[in-house]
Every structure is written in C-alpha cells, then in structure tokens.
Scaffold this motif. Structure first.
Motif, PDB file in Angstrom:
ATOM      1  N   GLN A   1      37.858  52.229  44.270  1.00  0.00           N
ATOM      2  CA  GLN A   1      36.556  52.887  44.276  1.00  0.00           C
ATOM      3  C   GLN A   1      35.410  51.902  44.488  1.00  0.00           C
ATOM      4  O   GLN A   1      34.335  52.304  44.939  1.00  0.00           O
ATOM      5  CB  GLN A   1      36.364  53.673  42.983  1.00  0.00           C
ATOM      6  CG  GLN A   1      37.235  54.931  42.915  1.00  0.00           C
ATOM      7  CD  GLN A   1      37.067  55.705  41.630  1.00  0.00           C
ATOM      8  OE1 GLN A   1      36.966  55.123  40.549  1.00  0.00           O
ATOM      9  NE2 GLN A   1      37.057  57.018  41.717  1.00  0.00           N
ATOM     10  N   THR A   2      35.634  50.630  44.183  1.00  0.00           N
ATOM     11  CA  THR A   2      34.595  49.634  44.458  1.00  0.00           C
ATOM     12  C   THR A   2      34.360  49.499  45.960  1.00  0.00           C
ATOM     13  O   THR A   2      33.283  49.079  46.399  1.00  0.00           O
ATOM     14  CB  THR A   2      34.963  48.248  43.891  1.00  0.00           C
ATOM     15  OG1 THR A   2      36.172  47.792  44.494  1.00  0.00           O
ATOM     16  CG2 THR A   2      35.126  48.303  42.385  1.00  0.00           C
ATOM     17  N   PHE A   3      35.389  49.865  46.762  1.00  0.00           N
ATOM     18  CA  PHE A   3      35.245  49.828  48.214  1.00  0.00           C
ATOM     19  C   PHE A   3      34.865  51.197  48.770  1.00  0.00           C
ATOM     20  O   PHE A   3      34.839  51.389  49.985  1.00  0.00           O
ATOM     21  CB  PHE A   3      36.556  49.379  48.864  1.00  0.00           C
ATOM     22  CG  PHE A   3      36.939  47.962  48.549  1.00  0.00           C
ATOM     23  CD1 PHE A   3      38.079  47.679  47.820  1.00  0.00           C
ATOM     24  CD2 PHE A   3      36.142  46.912  48.981  1.00  0.00           C
ATOM     25  CE1 PHE A   3      38.434  46.366  47.530  1.00  0.00           C
ATOM     26  CE2 PHE A   3      36.485  45.597  48.701  1.00  0.00           C
ATOM     27  CZ  PHE A   3      37.632  45.323  47.961  1.00  0.00           C
ATOM     28  N   GLY A   4      34.597  52.144  47.888  1.00  0.00           N
ATOM     29  CA  GLY A   4      34.231  53.477  48.343  1.00  0.00           C
ATOM     30  C   GLY A   4      35.407  54.299  48.824  1.00  0.00           C
ATOM     31  O   GLY A   4      35.234  55.261  49.580  1.00  0.00           O
ATOM     32  N   MET A   5      36.633  53.946  48.388  1.00  0.00           N
ATOM     33  CA  MET A   5      37.833  54.668  48.805  1.00  0.00           C
ATOM     34  C   MET A   5      37.891  56.016  48.093  1.00  0.00           C
ATOM     35  O   MET A   5      37.753  56.097  46.876  1.00  0.00           O
ATOM     36  CB  MET A   5      39.075  53.830  48.473  1.00  0.00           C
ATOM     37  CG  MET A   5      40.326  54.224  49.209  1.00  0.00           C
ATOM     38  SD  MET A   5      41.631  52.977  48.947  1.00  0.00           S
ATOM     39  CE  MET A   5      42.934  53.638  49.978  1.00  0.00           C
ATOM     40  N   ASP A   6      38.090  57.076  48.842  1.00  0.00           N
ATOM     41  CA  ASP A   6      38.147  58.420  48.273  1.00  0.00           C
ATOM     42  C   ASP A   6      39.369  58.550  47.359  1.00  0.00           C
ATOM     43  O   ASP A   6      40.464  58.110  47.724  1.00  0.00           O
ATOM     44  CB  ASP A   6      38.249  59.443  49.406  1.00  0.00           C
ATOM     45  CG  ASP A   6      38.089  60.862  48.908  1.00  0.00           C
ATOM     46  OD1 ASP A   6      39.062  61.397  48.333  1.00  0.00           O
ATOM     47  OD2 ASP A   6      37.002  61.443  49.092  1.00  0.00           O
ATOM     48  N   PRO A   7      39.222  59.145  46.163  1.00  0.00           N
ATOM     49  CA  PRO A   7      40.364  59.296  45.245  1.00  0.00           C
ATOM     50  C   PRO A   7      41.531  60.082  45.846  1.00  0.00           C
ATOM     51  O   PRO A   7      42.690  59.815  45.523  1.00  0.00           O
ATOM     52  CB  PRO A   7      39.765  60.047  44.046  1.00  0.00           C
ATOM     53  CG  PRO A   7      38.312  59.745  44.093  1.00  0.00           C
ATOM     54  CD  PRO A   7      37.966  59.609  45.545  1.00  0.00           C
ATOM     55  N   VAL A   8      41.234  61.050  46.717  1.00  0.00           N
ATOM     56  CA  VAL A   8      42.304  61.816  47.376  1.00  0.00           C
ATOM     57  C   VAL A   8      43.077  60.909  48.324  1.00  0.00           C
ATOM     58  O   VAL A   8      44.318  60.896  48.326  1.00  0.00           O
ATOM     59  CB  VAL A   8      41.720  63.026  48.139  1.00  0.00           C
ATOM     60  CG1 VAL A   8      42.809  63.728  48.954  1.00  0.00           C
ATOM     61  CG2 VAL A   8      41.088  64.006  47.155  1.00  0.00           C
ATOM     62  N   HIS A   9      42.350  60.131  49.129  1.00  0.00           N
ATOM     63  CA  HIS A   9      42.989  59.184  50.044  1.00  0.00           C
ATOM     64  C   HIS A   9      43.812  58.159  49.261  1.00  0.00           C
ATOM     65  O   HIS A   9      44.972  57.879  49.608  1.00  0.00           O
ATOM     66  CB  HIS A   9      41.904  58.495  50.889  1.00  0.00           C
ATOM     67  CG  HIS A   9      42.429  57.419  51.785  1.00  0.00           C
ATOM     68  ND1 HIS A   9      41.688  56.304  52.116  1.00  0.00           N
ATOM     69  CD2 HIS A   9      43.622  57.261  52.395  1.00  0.00           C
ATOM     70  CE1 HIS A   9      42.383  55.527  52.905  1.00  0.00           C
ATOM     71  NE2 HIS A   9      43.569  56.082  53.093  1.00  0.00           N
ATOM     72  N   PHE A  10      43.223  57.625  48.202  1.00  0.00           N
ATOM     73  CA  PHE A  10      43.942  56.628  47.405  1.00  0.00           C
ATOM     74  C   PHE A  10      45.193  57.243  46.774  1.00  0.00           C
ATOM     75  O   PHE A  10      46.240  56.581  46.691  1.00  0.00           O
ATOM     76  CB  PHE A  10      43.021  56.073  46.317  1.00  0.00           C
ATOM     77  CG  PHE A  10      43.678  55.020  45.466  1.00  0.00           C
ATOM     78  CD1 PHE A  10      43.955  53.772  45.984  1.00  0.00           C
ATOM     79  CD2 PHE A  10      44.032  55.291  44.152  1.00  0.00           C
ATOM     80  CE1 PHE A  10      44.578  52.795  45.201  1.00  0.00           C
ATOM     81  CE2 PHE A  10      44.646  54.328  43.368  1.00  0.00           C
ATOM     82  CZ  PHE A  10      44.918  53.082  43.891  1.00  0.00           C
ATOM     83  N   GLY A  11      45.094  58.492  46.333  1.00  0.00           N
ATOM     84  CA  GLY A  11      46.255  59.168  45.765  1.00  0.00           C
ATOM     85  C   GLY A  11      47.399  59.256  46.748  1.00  0.00           C
ATOM     86  O   GLY A  11      48.575  59.085  46.377  1.00  0.00           O
TER      87      GLY A  11
END
Length: 431
Positions: free
Chosen positions: A353-363
């Motif tokens: 999230q520090t890089f602005g990565m979407d939680p859905v994408h990261f999941g």
C-alpha cells in the motif's frame, strides 16, 4: 524489543513445525510464548483466548463451511463427469486433447468445488484411465492434472479469497471474486500451452469428436452444473445476496441438482456432513490461531519493522514486489495456503500500500503465488493427490512438472506487474 520478540515468534514457530507439531498448534504456542515476553501471564492468556474467539466471530466466515459443504456435495453428486464431457467438446480437436480436457475440467470443477484436492482427485480418477488407454505417459497425465488443479482456488467462488478479505481488513469479496477470473483462466491457458507442445513432441493423438447430436446433449447436461456459477457469482456481484448467502444458495442448488441426477442418496448425507465438519474445523482452527498470531505481530510492531527492512533493501517498486513474490513462493512450498494468507498478508499488505497497490490486486498476487505451492513438494496437496490417483511416484513427476511450474510463474509475474489483469472485471462491474 521488537526484534527480540520477532525472533522468538518465528524461531519458535518454525522449530515447532520442524519437530512435527500441527501448524495451528505451532502458531498458538509461538504466539503465546512471545506474548509472555512483553505482558504478564494472566494478561497474555486472557487476551490470547479473547482474540482467538473474536478471530472467527464474523458473519462472512460462515461462507467457508457452506462453500466446503457445497463442494463436497458436488464432488459426490456426479457433476465432475458431466463437466469432463463438456470440456471434451471445447478442446477435443487439439493435440493431446485429453490433457486439455483435464485442464478445462479442473478449471470448471475446481471453480465450482473450490478445492484443488477435490478437483485433482475427481479429474484424475476420470481422465487418467482414458489417457492411459490412448497411450499417454502416466507422468504426463499426472503433471497436467497437478498443474491445473489449483486454478479452482483462484477462479471463484473461492474460500481462499474470503480468508484474504477478512485478514486484509474487509476487502470486497465480490471484487476479489471477479478479480480471480482472468488470472485463473490465464493459469489454465499456460498449462494448456505447455501440454500442447509436449503432446506434439510425444505424438499424442486427437480424441474422436462427438457428432452434433451428442454435442448438444453433452452441453445441455452440463448447463445446470455451470449455472451454479452464474447464480452464486452473479447474485453476489449484483448485490442480491452476500457471499455467505451465496454460499447457502450454492449448498441448496448443489443438493437439488445431485438429487435430480440421482447420484446423491440420503444415506450419503451423514458422511458428507462429517467430512464438512472435519475440513471446516481444520480451517477455522487455523484462522483462529492465525488471528492470535496477527495480534502478537501487531502488538510488537513486526509488520512495520519488516516493512522498513524491505524498504531499506530497495525502494524500487519492482524490486520490492519481486522480493515479496520470492518469499511467498518459498512459503507456499511448505505451508498450507490458508495460514500463509493469514500470517503474511498483514506483513506485506502495508508495504504494497505504500506503493499505492490496490488491495484487490495485491490479494490476487498473494493468493496466486501461494496456490503454486499446491503443485510443489514437500507439502503440495494437489501434487500428492494427483500422483496417488495416477499411481506414479512423486520423484518421477517432478521433472515433467518443471515446464508447467515455469509457465505458471510467468503468468504470476504478468498478474503482479499488470494490475488490469486483476482489476479489469471489478472495475467493469463497479466493484
């Protein structure tokens, strides 16, 4: 103090695993031992007990046993055979067509059952004898089955995605479900590409294609099974019902369909319920143990410390993602996906999230990477089941599995670095 507590937490956890302790027990004992370092005994025990109870006190959690039950009903309800025939119609003209049928069958049945083990067992029992009769090597048949079985953990409905939703702070289940389609299908297509070239090399034949009349009958008989996905996922995405209510609908639909097919008898119900209770008990015990583990990590500030440690190595987003993927792939080889998601999501999600990565994408990245562990030793459940069903030794299959492993890793990298692969469908449906 954070460093000492973190060392105690992970060293005690891995030592307990090394000495053969069940993973849930190892999580609980290592968590309590770490807690005792920083708070009085009575506070540690009381807080641990409360956290373990509240860790599963969630309405969404009810979807897990219901999806498990629906998957077991379908596994016993004659649905797998109809999906195999449907898959033959779709891919019957490709070289090594039975292998491609196995892949598509795993994608369809795995998504409906939500279990890579059930999928590998059901498809393996049906497809291996057919492939052997056509002159396919057993190691080839087993490798295709093993490599494609985990697709059902990514293609919804998926209990793994529900677990990620809970531990990530309430990421939308509907969004995660929609996000799983393209990565899961790409996984299956990657396996089919490798299977195609290996079939061409071995000279495997093309299966006989059913005539038009048979095709119509096969497709018609498979539609009721496929309609389950439309009802459950469509209802959740449209907001008609929640994921938990969708799981209940899946149980009802699977039961009615199996009774109509006359493949489910009333006398089978006690055994089905017993299996459901055993699997659910194992999953929920892991979740409640991991809730305590997450509390301890949060209390000692471990996620933040590990985030700073990762960022101290490199601040390059690509480098950080590659490091996380490497760690997840390694973890997936010796840890089941449910506890791995529960333990490592709180550690890595803040970094992403520090890089602005979407939680859905990261999941998708987390679940995809950990699902690969299903096809790798030493604890790959799909690997063991697939080898058992095909009656081949694991060491004989590993070499054949390597090209599939490489292909799936490539897909994982695409999923990690092209966010729209995961986010296109959720965005399309406004989730």
């Amino acid at each position: 103090m954070t460093m000492i507590a973190g060392i105690v937490l992970f060293v005690s956890f891995f030592l307990l695993l090394l000495f053969g302790a069940p993973i849930a027990l190892a999580i609980i004992l290592s968590s309590v031992a770490t807690f005792l370092l920083i708070v009085p005994f009575d506070v540690a025990i009381l807080t641990s007990a409360q956290r373990m109870v509240t860790g599963i006190d969630n309405f969404t959690m009810l979807a897990i046993p219901l999806f498990v039950l629906s998957g077991i009903i379908m596994n016993n309800g004659g649905i797998a055979f109809r999906l195999v025939n449907f898959a033959k119609v779709l891919v019957g003209r490709l070289p090594g067509s039975l292998a491609h049928t196995n892949v598509v069958g795993n994608m369809l049945f795995g998504s409906i059952s939500g279990s890579s083990v059930a999928s590998a067992a059901a498809m393996g029992r049906i497809m291996t004898p057919m492939q052997t009769n056509q002159g396919y090597k057993k190691t080839y048949s087993a490798a295709v089955n093993i490599a494609s079985a985990p697709t059902g953990l990514i293609i919804p409905p998926s209990s793994v995605l529900i677990v990620y939703s809970l531990v990530s702070g309430g990421t939308s289940v509907a969004a995660l479900f929609m996000a799983g389609y393209i990565p899961g299908i790409l996984w299956g297509l990657a396996v089919m590409v490798v299977a195609y070239f290996m079939a061409k090399k071995e000279g495997y034949s093309i299966s006989e294609t059913p005539n038009t009349k048979d095709k119509v009958y096969i497709v018609g008989s498979a539609i009721p099974s496929l309609f389950l996905i439309v009802i459950v996922i469509g209802g959740i995405v449209a907001g008609i019902f929640t994921a938990t209510e969708g799981a209940a609908v899946a149980v009802l639909y699977a039961t009615l369909l199996s009774l109509i097919y006359k493949s489910l008898k009333v006398r089978d119900i006690p055994a089905i319920l017993k299996e459901t209770i055993e699997i659910t008990g194992m999953i929920l015990f892991l979740i409640t143990a991991s809730a305590l583990f997450s509390l301890v990590m949060s209390y000692i500030g471990l996620p933040e410390a590990l985030s700073r440690a990762l960022l101290s190595i490199t601040e390059n987003q690509i480098g950080i993602i590659l490091i996380m993927i490497a760690i997840l792939l390694m973890i997936g080889t010796f840890m089941d996906i449910t506890p791995a998601v529960l333990i490592f999501t709180p550690i890595f999600l803040p970094v992403a999230q520090t890089f602005g990565m979407d939680p859905v994408h990261f999941g998708m990245v987390v679940c995809f990477a950990l699902c690969i562990g299903n096809m790798t030793p030493p604890v790959g459940s799909a690997l063991f089941v697939g080898c058992s069903v095909a009656e081949v030794r694991i060491e004989n299959v590993i070499k054949t599995l390597l090209p599939y492993f490489a292909a799936v890793i490539i897909v994982l990298l695409f999923v990690a670095f092209i966010p729209q692969i995961s986010l296109f469908l959720p965005n399309l449906f406004g989730l």
